[in-house]
Design a protein around this motif. Structure first.
Motif, PDB file in Angstrom:
ATOM      1  N   MET A  79      36.040  35.496  41.330  1.00 26.27           N
ATOM      2  CA  MET A  79      37.304  36.025  40.431  1.00 26.27           C
ATOM      3  C   MET A  79      38.350  36.001  41.395  1.00 26.27           C
ATOM      4  SD  MET A  79      36.790  40.201  40.024  1.00 26.27           S
ATOM      5  CE  MET A  79      34.900  40.439  39.735  1.00 26.27           C
ATOM      6  N   TYR A  80      38.402  36.184  42.576  1.00 32.94           N
ATOM      7  CA  TYR A  80      39.619  36.069  43.678  1.00 32.94           C
ATOM      8  C   TYR A  80      40.004  34.777  43.566  1.00 32.94           C
ATOM      9  CZ  TYR A  80      38.401  41.083  45.187  1.00 32.94           C
ATOM     10  OH  TYR A  80      38.176  42.191  45.139  1.00 32.94           O
ATOM     11  N   TYR A  81      39.168  33.746  44.333  1.00 31.74           N
ATOM     12  CA  TYR A  81      40.035  32.693  44.744  1.00 31.74           C
ATOM     13  C   TYR A  81      39.804  31.565  43.556  1.00 31.74           C
ATOM     14  CZ  TYR A  81      41.573  35.139  48.454  1.00 31.74           C
ATOM     15  OH  TYR A  81      42.299  36.246  49.042  1.00 31.74           O
ATOM     16  N   ILE A 132      50.788  42.824  50.690  1.00 38.45           N
ATOM     17  CA  ILE A 132      50.763  41.993  49.537  1.00 38.45           C
ATOM     18  C   ILE A 132      49.737  42.210  48.319  1.00 38.45           C
ATOM     19  CG2 ILE A 132      51.378  39.607  49.003  1.00 38.45           C
ATOM     20  CD1 ILE A 132      53.558  40.906  50.885  1.00 38.45           C
ATOM     21  N   HIS A 133      48.678  41.709  48.794  1.00 38.79           N
ATOM     22  CA  HIS A 133      47.595  41.728  47.618  1.00 38.79           C
ATOM     23  C   HIS A 133      47.426  43.078  47.049  1.00 38.79           C
ATOM     24  CE1 HIS A 133      43.567  40.478  46.039  1.00 38.79           C
ATOM     25  NE2 HIS A 133      43.344  42.116  46.060  1.00 38.79           N
ATOM     26  N   GLU A 134      47.554  44.339  47.706  1.00 31.86           N
ATOM     27  CA  GLU A 134      47.314  45.533  47.071  1.00 31.86           C
ATOM     28  C   GLU A 134      48.593  45.850  46.190  1.00 31.86           C
ATOM     29  OE1 GLU A 134      44.244  46.166  46.878  1.00 31.86           O
ATOM     30  OE2 GLU A 134      43.325  45.275  48.922  1.00 31.86           O
ATOM     31  N   ALA A 135      49.678  45.612  46.772  1.00 38.87           N
ATOM     32  CA  ALA A 135      50.687  46.039  45.987  1.00 38.87           C
ATOM     33  C   ALA A 135      50.913  45.147  44.681  1.00 38.87           C
ATOM     34  CB  ALA A 135      52.010  45.839  46.887  1.00 38.87           C
ATOM     35  N   GLY A 136      50.345  43.924  44.811  1.00 42.08           N
ATOM     36  CA  GLY A 136      50.280  42.924  43.684  1.00 42.08           C
ATOM     37  C   GLY A 136      49.632  43.414  42.651  1.00 42.08           C
ATOM     38  N   HIS A 137      48.713  44.312  42.846  1.00 41.14           N
ATOM     39  CA  HIS A 137      47.835  44.946  41.806  1.00 41.14           C
ATOM     40  C   HIS A 137      48.637  45.971  40.935  1.00 41.14           C
ATOM     41  CE1 HIS A 137      43.762  43.473  42.283  1.00 41.14           C
ATOM     42  NE2 HIS A 137      43.714  43.826  43.637  1.00 41.14           N
ATOM     43  N   GLU A 138      50.012  46.345  41.535  1.00 40.90           N
ATOM     44  CA  GLU A 138      50.652  47.198  40.440  1.00 40.90           C
ATOM     45  C   GLU A 138      50.977  46.529  39.318  1.00 40.90           C
ATOM     46  OE1 GLU A 138      50.888  50.315  41.309  1.00 40.90           O
ATOM     47  OE2 GLU A 138      51.675  50.694  43.199  1.00 40.90           O
ATOM     48  N   MET A 153      43.400  49.772  49.293  1.00 41.60           N
ATOM     49  CA  MET A 153      43.120  49.658  47.567  1.00 41.60           C
ATOM     50  C   MET A 153      44.489  49.801  46.986  1.00 41.60           C
ATOM     51  SD  MET A 153      41.126  49.444  45.286  1.00 41.60           S
ATOM     52  CE  MET A 153      39.420  49.404  46.031  1.00 41.60           C
ATOM     53  N   GLU A 154      44.346  49.330  45.804  1.00 39.89           N
ATOM     54  CA  GLU A 154      45.551  49.421  44.760  1.00 39.89           C
ATOM     55  C   GLU A 154      45.798  50.724  44.226  1.00 39.89           C
ATOM     56  OE1 GLU A 154      42.842  47.114  44.295  1.00 39.89           O
ATOM     57  OE2 GLU A 154      42.197  47.042  42.128  1.00 39.89           O
ATOM     58  N   HIS A 155      45.448  51.712  44.831  1.00 37.59           N
ATOM     59  CA  HIS A 155      45.702  52.928  44.036  1.00 37.59           C
ATOM     60  C   HIS A 155      47.366  53.040  43.460  1.00 37.59           C
ATOM     61  CE1 HIS A 155      42.351  54.185  46.720  1.00 37.59           C
ATOM     62  NE2 HIS A 155      42.176  54.396  45.778  1.00 37.59           N
ATOM     63  N   HIS A 194      42.486  41.428  37.046  1.00 40.74           N
ATOM     64  CA  HIS A 194      42.838  42.094  38.387  1.00 40.74           C
ATOM     65  C   HIS A 194      42.970  41.273  39.530  1.00 40.74           C
ATOM     66  CE1 HIS A 194      41.674  46.422  36.690  1.00 40.74           C
ATOM     67  NE2 HIS A 194      42.323  45.584  35.734  1.00 40.74           N
ATOM     68  N   GLU A 195      42.001  40.663  39.711  1.00 43.97           N
ATOM     69  CA  GLU A 195      41.813  39.920  41.152  1.00 43.97           C
ATOM     70  C   GLU A 195      42.237  38.380  41.046  1.00 43.97           C
ATOM     71  OE1 GLU A 195      41.477  41.534  43.507  1.00 43.97           O
ATOM     72  OE2 GLU A 195      40.311  43.511  42.875  1.00 43.97           O
ATOM     73  N   GLY A 196      42.066  37.881  39.994  1.00 45.84           N
ATOM     74  CA  GLY A 196      42.388  36.433  39.887  1.00 45.84           C
ATOM     75  C   GLY A 196      43.972  36.335  39.816  1.00 45.84           C
TER      76      GLY A 196
HETATM   77 ZN   LIG Z   1      42.193  43.186  44.848  1.00 43.73          ZN
END
Ligand SMILES: [Zn+2]
Length: 543
Positions: A409-411, A334-340, A299-301, A357-359
């Motif tokens: 919303m993701y892909y 990669i994905h969760e850190a991208g959320h920073e 998770m992107e905490h 967030h997800e797009g």
């Molecule tokens: Zn995500």
């Protein structure tokens, strides 16, 4: 054989039923209390939380308090604070006085002392306890994960995206308002370490065989980003020299995984380099960057991204794009850190706008590939992920009722951004736009409209119809065309009004722009076939 068919039929039927239910979804008063900016929320602005919580793993019990600091925006004396059952608020104190409160489901309405004057800053202390909801399938169906590691030691973590942080601590549980800073104090049995967000300020050994760790977050943080991770951790770190100077990168992993992690986490500085290039400086230098192993996927905490991808490449060892490129990186790192950048730096005000967030973050996966493997590889990847798009519901959910849009919303989000990159047709400008978003909306909560307006302004293209099409409908624009005797006739179908996105096509080996509209256009060509640029997320039909 027969049974199998029956199962298929039942599944199809229940999926259909679920879809019908989803379309007709009715929302309750509780959804409105949770998802809207109620009068009891609107009048005060959060400035600071000190969450102080005692965690008893053997009893699966927690107790503690949250000291809430707020600024008065308009005079009002009733404050809404959220805490989900079966936890309960036991006492609320303000300046030594015990306050009365009324409960409506998961919302508590607290009667503050009088004199809440505009501009004043006040504090209120909310005490709570109980057995918090246990996560059934973290992080999607979150709460507390009370797990054990392979050595039988407690391995505990919280996750609460969507569900809400009020599943484990009392707060103003709406995305629009964030504290400016936060102190998280966690008490747990001795021999285990807790890792939360921000920096470890102090570790105190108590007399009763417990330890208390104090973690300070020196930046705005969204509620669902706040987390507790308790385990038999080992720690290693490195200093990354980035755009804003030296960044501390800390890794907390189960002791048995230390050597494995030292090798596998080499993707982390690689991630930081690629994302600072595309999005600008990591938004939380003051708080460091941490990767923390947890007993669920990840998770992107904020500033303590949690990791449970089993030290595998891709998504638990598989490639979501089916192209092979997805195995070039650890998906969770990669994905969760991208959320920073997209979720923690730029945060949606309402979860209906969670595509922000997800797009963007799903899109960041292909930018990571672009940085290390080039543009073709990254295009292969993002186009490959189209196979995961359902087009079942629009990307934007229902506002004010804590409702997420479609998981597309993701892909679909990533592919609409990839399409937009083609329209900009200038990668340097596109990169400046992505960086510009992160500085324009630095540490802010935003609406889809703000993102749309920024992109229209900085691309120089009116994108209203483009976003209406891709965010608010499930229709994919279809290019219909006819080639007859050296004449190409073409138009868009399945579009919203005013949709007139240009598209690149190959004619006679030459790439050129077409400008289709809802009405037929014509063009003289010297070929009996055209090719549609695969980078555009559209359909095409030759009539
Ligand atoms: Zn995500």
């Amino acid at each position: 054989m027969k049974n199998k068919l029956l199962i298929v039929f039942v599944l199809a039927f229940s999926t259909l039923q679920a879809q019908l239910l989803q379309n007709k979804k009715t929302f309750t008063k509780q959804d409105t209390l949770r998802g809207s900016i109620t009068a009891e929320r609107e009048w005060w602005d959060l400035t600071y939380y000190h969450l102080d919580v005692d965690i008893q793993p053997e009893e699966k019990y927690i107790s503690g308090k949250n000291l809430i600091t707020y600024k008065v925006l308009s005079p009002h004396t009733v404050m809404q604070i959220d805490l989900q059952k079966p936890l309960k608020i036991t006492k609320v104190m303000q300046y030594g006085k015990s306050l009365t409160f009324k409960r409506d489901g998961n919302a508590y309405f607290i009667n503050l002392i009088s004199n809440q004057n505009i501009g004043e800053v006040h504090t209120v202390e909310v005490f709570y306890e109980g057995e918090p909801k246990e996560a059934k399938n973290a992080p999607w169906d979150g709460g507390f994960s009370w797990k054990k590691d392979n050595n039988g030691k407690h391995f505990i973590a919280t996750s609460c995206q969507g569900l809400g942080a009020s599943v484990w601590w009392p707060n103003k549980d709406h995305m629009y308002d964030e504290v400016d800073s936060m102190l998280i104090s966690v008490t747990n049995p001795k021999g285990l370490m807790n890792v939360s967000n921000g920096r470890l300020r102090e570790l105190v050994e108590n007399d009763n065989n417990t330890v208390t760790s104090h973690w300070f977050v020196n930046n705005p943080i969204n509620n669902y980003g706040v987390n507790v991770n308790i385990g038999d951790y080992a720690n290693f770190s490195e200093v990354y020299t980035g755009e804003k100077g030296d960044l501390d990168m800390d890794y907390w992993v189960l002791k048995d995984h230390l050597e494995l992690a030292k090798e596998h986490f080499k993707d982390t500085p690689k991630m930081m380099e690629a994302f600072e290039h595309w999005f600008g400086p990591y938004p939380f230098y003051e708080d460091s960057f941490k990767l923390v192993e947890v007993p669920y996927l990840g998770m992107e905490h904020q500033s303590s991204v949690t990791y449970g991808n089993q030290y595998k490449q891709g998504y638990l060892g598989s490639d979501l794009s089916g192209t092979g490129w997805g195995l070039k990186f650890d998906f969770i790192i990669i994905h969760e850190a991208g959320h920073e950048w997209f979720a923690n730096n730029i945060t949606n005000k309402d979860i209906a706008d969670m595509w922000i967030h997800e797009g963007f973050t799903s899109y960041s996966e292909n930018l990571f590939l672009d940085y290390y493997y080039g543009k073709e590889a990254s295009a292969d990847y993002v186009i490959g992920t189209r196979k995961n798009i359902q087009n079942d519901k629009p990307l934007i959910g229902h506002y004010n009722v804590n409702n997420e849009g479609s998981s597309d919303m993701y892909y679909k989000g990533a592919n609409l951004l990839h399409t937009l990159r083609q329209l900009v047709e200038d990668d340097d400008q596109w990169r400046q736009i992505l960086r510009g978003l992160n500085s324009e909306f630095y540490h802010q909560t935003v609406t889809t409209k703000q993102i749309e307006d920024y992109l229209s302004k900085h691309t120089g293209i009116d994108l209203s119809a483009f976003f209406n099409q891709y965010l608010r409908t499930t229709k994919i624009p279809t290019l219909e065309y006819i080639i007859d005797n050296g004449e190409l006739k073409y138009r868009w179908t399945d579009i919203v009004s005013d949709f007139d996105m240009p598209i690149q096509v190959g004619i006679d080996g030459k790439t050129q722009w077409l400008f289709p509209k809802a009405e037929w256009q014509t063009k003289t060509i010297n070929a009996d076939e055209i090719t549609i640029d695969r980078d555009f997320y559209v359909y095409a039909t030759k009539l």
